[in-house]
Design an enzyme around this catalytic site. Structure first.
Site, PDB file in Angstrom:
ATOM      1  CG  MET A   1      22.023  12.376   3.042  1.00  0.00           C
ATOM      2  SD  MET A   1      23.146  13.519   2.210  1.00  0.00           S
ATOM      3  CE  MET A   1      22.093  14.108   0.899  1.00  0.00           C
TER       4      MET A   1
ATOM      5  CG  PHE B   1      -9.409  -9.529  12.014  1.00  0.00           C
ATOM      6  CD1 PHE B   1      -8.131  -9.910  12.419  1.00  0.00           C
ATOM      7  CD2 PHE B   1      -9.736  -9.635  10.670  1.00  0.00           C
ATOM      8  CE1 PHE B   1      -7.203 -10.375  11.497  1.00  0.00           C
ATOM      9  CE2 PHE B   1      -8.818 -10.110   9.748  1.00  0.00           C
ATOM     10  CZ  PHE B   1      -7.554 -10.474  10.166  1.00  0.00           C
ATOM     11  CD  GLN B   2      -7.195  -7.386   8.279  1.00  0.00           C
ATOM     12  OE1 GLN B   2      -8.144  -7.225   7.519  1.00  0.00           O
ATOM     13  NE2 GLN B   2      -6.037  -7.895   7.882  1.00  0.00           N
TER      14      GLN B   2
ATOM     15  CD  GLU C   1      -1.732  -2.354   1.643  1.00  0.00           C
ATOM     16  OE1 GLU C   1      -0.541  -2.573   1.957  1.00  0.00           O
ATOM     17  OE2 GLU C   1      -2.637  -3.207   1.770  1.00  0.00           O
TER      18      GLU C   1
ATOM     19  CE  LYS D   1     -16.865  -6.889   3.903  1.00  0.00           C
ATOM     20  NZ  LYS D   1     -16.134  -8.121   4.277  1.00  0.00           N
TER      21      LYS D   1
HETATM   22  C1  LIG Z   1      11.990   5.860   5.243  1.00  0.00           C
HETATM   23  C2  LIG Z   1      13.246   6.538   5.598  1.00  0.00           C
HETATM   24  N1  LIG Z   1      14.084   5.988   6.512  1.00  0.00           N
HETATM   25  C3  LIG Z   1      15.239   6.611   6.831  1.00  0.00           C
HETATM   26  C4  LIG Z   1      15.577   7.799   6.265  1.00  0.00           C
HETATM   27  C5  LIG Z   1      16.880   8.495   6.660  1.00  0.00           C
HETATM   28  N2  LIG Z   1      17.772   8.633   5.503  1.00  0.00           N
HETATM   29  C6  LIG Z   1      17.872   9.761   4.776  1.00  0.00           C
HETATM   30  S1  LIG Z   1      18.890   9.649   3.472  1.00  0.00           S
HETATM   31  C7  LIG Z   1      19.271   8.059   3.859  1.00  0.00           C
HETATM   32  C8  LIG Z   1      20.233   7.285   3.024  1.00  0.00           C
HETATM   33  C9  LIG Z   1      19.648   6.874   1.729  1.00  0.00           C
HETATM   34  O1  LIG Z   1      20.453   5.894   1.168  1.00  0.00           O
HETATM   35  P1  LIG Z   1      20.309   5.452  -0.348  1.00  0.00           P
HETATM   36  O2  LIG Z   1      18.891   5.279  -0.699  1.00  0.00           O
HETATM   37  O3  LIG Z   1      21.190   4.303  -0.594  1.00  0.00           O
HETATM   38  O4  LIG Z   1      20.798   6.726  -1.128  1.00  0.00           O
HETATM   39  P2  LIG Z   1      22.225   7.419  -1.192  1.00  0.00           P
HETATM   40  O5  LIG Z   1      22.242   8.468  -0.127  1.00  0.00           O
HETATM   41  O6  LIG Z   1      23.249   6.372  -0.976  1.00  0.00           O
HETATM   42  O7  LIG Z   1      22.240   7.999  -2.545  1.00  0.00           O
HETATM   43  C10 LIG Z   1      18.597   7.648   5.006  1.00  0.00           C
HETATM   44  C11 LIG Z   1      18.722   6.346   5.649  1.00  0.00           C
HETATM   45  C12 LIG Z   1      14.679   8.336   5.328  1.00  0.00           C
HETATM   46  N3  LIG Z   1      14.893   9.506   4.723  1.00  0.00           N
HETATM   47  N4  LIG Z   1      13.537   7.686   5.000  1.00  0.00           N
END
Ligand SMILES: Cc1ncc(C[n+]2csc(CCOP(=O)(O)OP(=O)(O)O)c2C)c(N)n1
Lengths: 220, 604
Positions: B514, B153-154, B91, B203
């Protein structure tokens, strides 16, 4: 291995002299210019439907507005309820409270009341009644009404501005206060002045023109 | 914006409130109406049919979702509808796809989920749409009314959970009015400042009998949008612009949503005002135009951040002054008087005080401003300064042939291999920033990303939604990170089933990059939980799903592989092994001064 981009380093760059305060308003860096919080009453007319109160209270908690009290009750129109909120915020915060409230679809109109608005609160004060005469005398002093009494206790109903209630509680404390229940402030504008108009038309316009009641509401 | 909500059911004018019309319409206003009228839509018999009718009336072509117990009556009604339902693998993907559909088409995207886990899985996507003001309608199943509140449920309190992240939500309580609830949700999602709306559908309400056709999509009377800004303030702002020595036009996402890109371009070009965009505003102004300084903010260009810091007049349009844009409030455009155009009064002076608050529709207000500004500001010196900054802080990267592939090079190669109208979607992380910086955006609605929420996993599902909303000749490129892709790659099964022409380029650094970059800068290089050296081989994984898989390790493979992947008529995934140590610059550390951006790690 060299990493990064070329260009003058941060220290080599000019920086402007100006500054803004925490509220994003430009200030003279020499003069400290923060807005002090003030207490005010905001009245909102809302659709009388399930969930409105939780929408409003949820809005306040998630935006961290400083709420002192919030009351809600029906109005002359059975489809509408009035919510009265006492907030303590700096002026820009009060503006945000009003604007964010207006965004809720169930909110019809929002207004900050003038400092002279009628503000009332009701309190039930349950005290020890070992000295019933004195309790009755204090109740009289505050136009209170004894609504329940037993050999050990008396419960007095007091209505009035917040300050009066606080004063009453203070005075009753000599007897020993067992329990207190307070409603929080409800309010209406004076005279023919409408507390919250039944139309939303003015709301966006108000955002265009910054209005400021900077007078602090003094409870009557 | 009212045209969008104006899609009324063909037979609407003939319908009485409580009377089903199957009678011919002698005074049918348009041919369309007459045509549909003669076919005569079957009258609705249940709440669920009324829900689906409401979607049809609103002109919905696609809906994204996953089946389940509480939503089954609605799916049963969809069975007979021309609305194309795209079954997603999760979803969250349904919500992101609907969100992207809304961004690209300008019409609210629709997603469906069952109660409980279905609804909670939508939450990330709804929150994302809310933060980015994307028009979206979410329909969730709910347990029958008599079980509500019993921890059935749910059961989840879906309206409770989604109140803070929706523009408005409704718990449907009557089979007769459930269709109208959906119509209203649809109208609200697109009107004024767009956003996600939700209708929770017990529902028994959808199964319940009714012969009530839904009302036409219409926002409630309590919802009013101001289209035109106060003329007095417009005049004052115009005077300020005429007298500006260092003006900057800052275009936000609201410019694109408000269809104001054209008006803003004309305004900027006529008065020769330098233009920066926020991240959601990418595409509102052509980045290959001389006046463009591209994107400002945390990873914006040095020249945009210099311009924003030194301007004396900042004309912000459709922007909410997010902290990733402003950096520290104290140092944001400290010499500038701010003219702020926004359709949402609550955005005015929320973060940055507006000296000239202009509440109204972006396009209308820019037209008002255009009329009011008689003489262009004398800003020749300022423009020259901006050009100087462009060369002082040019965006460049080192890419000698013997180094591991640099991500910037890959983004540029993708841009080159595709048309100006190609749509870019991304996950969240370094790759997203490179996609902002090194792709040259020239058209609105070609940039689809998770700005305000920053939700990893957004890239692939949003590419699915974007693909279905896009024209056939628009390529859809998902620039993803390995970590982000891993979060929602089950969506590949959907792309394969629907044979969607999407190219996913995974900039694979075997890190959640990042985070690694921040750890290097601010946590002494301690790579706590950011090493992703257990990544699958994405090209093989793609093949396992039935998509085409490619792999790039060296520079000389880049151009050809990209060409082949883009040319492939169906979903393809390129696993691009990039330099794992590549970092994003410039960078304004959070809360920092935009003018003090770092160009390298030792400047942080
Ligand atoms: C759902 C979610 N969990 C954690 C984060 C924290 N976060 C921000 S950037 C990042 C790294 C992303 O890694 P990747 O997708 O491999 O991209 P890259 O930075 O290596 O290009 C994380 C973990 C986030 N933004 N979203």
């Amino acid at each position: 291995m060299k990493r990064g981009l070329d260009g003058p380093e941060p220290e080599e760059r000019p920086t402007p002299a100006g500054r803004r305060n925490k509220q994003g308003i430009r200030i003279d860096p020499e003069v400290e210019a923060t807005h002090e919080p003030r207490r005010t009453v905001i009245s909102a007319l809302v659709e009388h439907e399930p969930g409105v109160l939780s929408d409003v209270s949820g809005l306040f908690s998630r935006r961290q507005f400083n709420i002192e009290s919030l009351t809600v009750g029906p109005t002359e129109d059975e489809d509408r309820a009035r919510i009265t909120i006492v907030v303590e915020e700096p002026d820009p915060g009060i503006d945000q409270v009003e604007k964010q409230l207006r965004k809720l679809v169930a909110v019809i109109s929002v207004r900050e009341l003038e400092p002279d608005a009628m503000r009332r609160e009701l309190a039930l004060i349950k005290v020890n009644a070992e000295r019933p005469d004195q309790v009755a005398a204090v109740a009289d002093m505050y136009d209170g009404k004894t609504v329940d009494s037993s050999p050990e206790t008396a419960t007095i109903e007091v209505t009035g501005a917040r300050q009066k209630i606080e004063a009453a509680i203070d005075t009753f404390s000599q007897f020993g206060v067992r329990e207190i229940s307070r409603t929080g402030t409800t309010a209406l504008a004076r005279g023919t002045d409408q507390t919250a108009a039944s139309s939303t038309a003015q709301s966006a316009d108000e955002a265009n023109h910054e209005r400021h009641h900077s007078q602090v509401a003094d409870d009557d | 914006m009212s045209e969008r909500a104006a899609k009324v059911p063909p037979a609407e004018e003939e319908q009485d409130d409580d009377q089903i019309t199957d009678s011919a319409a002698p005074d049918a206003a348009t041919e369309d109406a007459a045509e549909t009228e003669s076919e005569g839509p079957e009258p609705v018999t249940s709440g669920a049919e009324s829900v689906v009718r409401a979607l049809e009336n609103a002109g919905v072509e696609y809906a994204f979702g996953v089946q389940g117990g509480a939503i089954m009556p609605v799916y049963d009604a969809l069975y007979d509808s021309d609305i194309r339902h795209v079954t997603m693998a999760h979803e969250q993907g349904a919500a992101h796809a609907a969100d992207a559909y809304g961004i690209v088409s300008g019409e609210p995207g629709v997603c469906l989920a069952t109660s409980g886990p279905g609804a909670t899985n939508l939450v990330t996507g709804i929150a994302d749409a809310d933060m980015d003001s994307d028009p979206m309608v979410a329909l969730t199943g709910q347990v029958p009314t008599e079980f509500v509140g019993n921890d059935a449920f749910q059961e989840t309190d879906t309206t409770g959970v989604t109140t803070p992240i929706t523009k408005d939500n409704t718990f449907a309580s009557d089979s007769d009015t459930v269709g109208s609830d959906v119509s209203e949700a649809f109208a609200l999602a697109g009107e004024g400042r767009p956003g996600p709306t939700l209708v929770d559908l017990p529902k028994d309400i959808t199964k319940g009998e009714t012969d009530r056709e839904p009302d036409a999509p219409k926002v409630p009377d309590t919802y009013e949008v101001q289209e035109r800004a106060d003329p007095e303030i417009v005049d004052a702002a115009a005077e300020r612009i005429e007298n500006a020595a260092r003006p900057v036009l800052m275009l936000g996402g609201g410019v694109i949503k408000g269809e104001a890109s054209e008006a803003c371009r004309e305004f900027a070009i006529e008065h020769e005002i330098p233009v920066i965009t926020t991240m959601p505003g990418l595409g509102s102004f052509p980045e290959d135009h001389e006046l463009s300084l591209e994107m400002a903010g945390m990873h914006g260009t040095g020249y945009a951040n210099m311009a924003i810091t030194h301007c004396d007049t900042l004309i912000g349009i459709g922007t909410r002054f997010d902290d990733r844009l402003t950096g520290g409030i104290e140092t944001f455009a400290p010499d500038a008087e701010v003219i702020h155009v926004d359709i949402d009064p609550a955005e005015i002076s929320k973060n940055i005080h507006a000296d000239y608050p202009l509440v109204g529709d972006a396009e209308t207000v820019v037209e008002q401003l255009s009329e009011a500004v008689d003489t262009s500001p004398e800003a020749k010196k300022w423009r020259a300064q901006c050009q100087q900054w462009k060369s002082d802080y040019s965006m460049a990267y080192d890419a000698p042939e013997d180094e591991p592939v640099q991500p910037e090079f890959v983004v540029e190669a993708l841009d080159e291999a595709t048309s100006d109208r190609a749509i870019v979607t991304t996950g969240v992380g370094q790759h997203q920033m490179w996609a902002c910086q090194y792709w040259t955006y020239t058209e609105p609605r070609t940039w689809v990303s998770s700005h305000g929420l920053g939700a990893m996993g957004y890239g692939l599902p949003s590419a699915i939604g974007a693909r279905l909303a896009a024209d056939d000749d628009q390529e859809v490129i998902c620039v993803d990170g390995d970590g982000s892709f891993l979060m929602t790659l089950q969506g590949l099964s959907v792309a394969v089933r629907e044979n969607l022409d999407i190219t996913v380029a995974v900039l694979n650094n075997e890190y959640i990059g990042m985070v690694r970059q921040w750890q290097d800068a601010f946590f002494d290089g301690r790579h706590s939980a950011s090493d992703y050296d257990w990544m699958p081989e994405f090209d093989k994984l793609a093949e396992a799903f039935g998509a085409r898989g490619f792999r790039i390790d060296d520079y000389d493979e880049v151009a050809d592989t990209i060409e082949e992947a883009v040319a492939y008529d169906g979903p393809s995934v390129i696993d691009v092994h990039i330099d794992p140590d590549a970092n994003v610059y410039p960078m304004v550390p959070s809360g920092g001064d935009n003018g003090q951006f770092a160009l390298a790690e030792d400047q942080l």
